[in-house]
Design an enzyme around this catalytic site. Structure first.
Site, PDB file in Angstrom:
ATOM      1  N   GLY A  31      40.708  36.138  39.740  1.00 49.54           N
ATOM      2  CA  GLY A  31      41.174  36.377  38.375  1.00 49.54           C
ATOM      3  C   GLY A  31      40.200  35.787  37.373  1.00 49.54           C
ATOM      4  N   GLY A  52      32.945  32.171  40.629  1.00 52.21           N
ATOM      5  CA  GLY A  52      33.040  31.329  41.817  1.00 52.21           C
ATOM      6  C   GLY A  52      33.430  29.875  41.636  1.00 52.21           C
ATOM      7  N   GLU A  82      33.437  39.823  37.595  1.00 44.98           N
ATOM      8  CA  GLU A  82      34.203  40.945  37.040  1.00 44.98           C
ATOM      9  C   GLU A  82      33.882  41.178  35.567  1.00 44.98           C
ATOM     10  OE1 GLU A  82      35.596  42.699  39.044  1.00 44.98           O
ATOM     11  OE2 GLU A  82      36.675  41.602  40.585  1.00 44.98           O
ATOM     12  N   HIS A 101      42.628  39.103  33.749  1.00 46.21           N
ATOM     13  CA  HIS A 101      42.595  39.869  35.003  1.00 46.21           C
ATOM     14  C   HIS A 101      43.083  38.963  36.123  1.00 46.21           C
ATOM     15  CE1 HIS A 101      41.198  41.954  38.506  1.00 46.21           C
ATOM     16  NE2 HIS A 101      40.262  41.072  38.751  1.00 46.21           N
ATOM     17  N   HIS A 103      44.886  38.743  40.392  1.00 49.84           N
ATOM     18  CA  HIS A 103      45.249  39.361  41.666  1.00 49.84           C
ATOM     19  C   HIS A 103      46.674  38.904  41.989  1.00 49.84           C
ATOM     20  CE1 HIS A 103      40.671  39.193  42.843  1.00 49.84           C
ATOM     21  NE2 HIS A 103      40.906  39.926  41.775  1.00 49.84           N
TER      22      HIS A 103
HETATM   23 ZN   LIG Z   1      39.444  40.828  40.591  1.00 49.08          ZN
END
Ligand SMILES: [Zn+2]
Length: 224
Positions: A31, A52, A82, A101, A103
């Site tokens: 995310g 990361g 992303e 964003h 997951h």
């Molecule tokens: Zn993603």
């Protein structure tokens, strides 16, 4: 080392990240969150979470300012993998100034079953603009994912990314966070409803009325 710029925006993004983490909507380094900055001179500038780094290691100084070509402006920090998805949405949606964003679990259930979520509760239409559509698959970090995400987003504020997660896009960071939380709640309701005979969509007249409210609040009235 000079003090990082955009101190307020950095604090806003960190508060959002912490809230997502507290609610279990992100885990590890999955995310990401970004904001469109409004620099003098009008150059494209965006503040985004880095690639990361787990959220418990992240602080205000670890966020990255990038330009419209995704080049870091004043640091060596690598922006989120992303970032192209974020930039693609900012370019295609001038009304969007913040993106979240994730997951998150139930949004990911919809993403892996490739299930769009129809308008089933009123706040979905008022705050998201209607159904949450599923974008075509795009490999993470590519232009294809950005284009697919933007297309399925349409003029609404949330989209499910096939086999990946979800994206919330809104005029302010507060609203983008609210949408990300709402998407997860709605996805959860939908998944449970489907096991109990199936969700019922809102009546057409309610969708039409609430959609007008959404468009008026978004400054998009007249574009429907
Ligand atoms: Zn993603």
């Amino acid at each position: 080392m000079p003090a990082p710029t955009y101190r307020t925006e950095r604090e806003q993004i960190m508060a959002t990240v912490r809230e997502l983490d507290r609610r279990g909507l992100v885990s590890g380094s999955s995310g990401n969150v970004s904001m469109r900055l409004q620099p003098e001179g009008g150059n494209d500038r965006y503040l985004i979470t880095p690639a990361g780094i787990t959220y418990d290691e992240l602080d205000e100084n670890g966020l990255v300012i990038v330009d419209g070509d995704l080049e870091p402006v004043d640091s060596e920090i690598v922006p989120s993998t992303e970032s192209l998805l974020h930039l693609g949405i900012y370019r295609g949606r001038p009304d969007v100034n913040a993106i979240v964003h994730t997951h998150s679990l139930y949004a990911s259930v919809a993403a892996v079953t490739c299930t769009h979520i129809p308008p089933i509760v009123d706040e979905m239409v008022v705050y998201i603009g209607g159904a949450i559509e599923v974008a075509e698959y795009g490999f993470p970090g590519t232009d294809e994912l950005a284009a697919a995400g933007l297309e399925a987003l349409g003029d609404r504020r949330a989209v499910i990314l096939r086999n990946h997660g979800m994206c919330a896009a809104a005029p302010t960071l507060k609203e983008a966070l609210r949408v990300a939380i709402l998407v997860e709640r709605v996805a959860q309701i939908f998944v449970h409803a489907e096991t109990m005979g199936g969700a019922t969509e809102l009546p057409d007249y309610a969708i039409e009325t609430e959609r007008q409210v959404y468009l008026m609040r978004s400054g998009l009235a007249g574009t429907d």
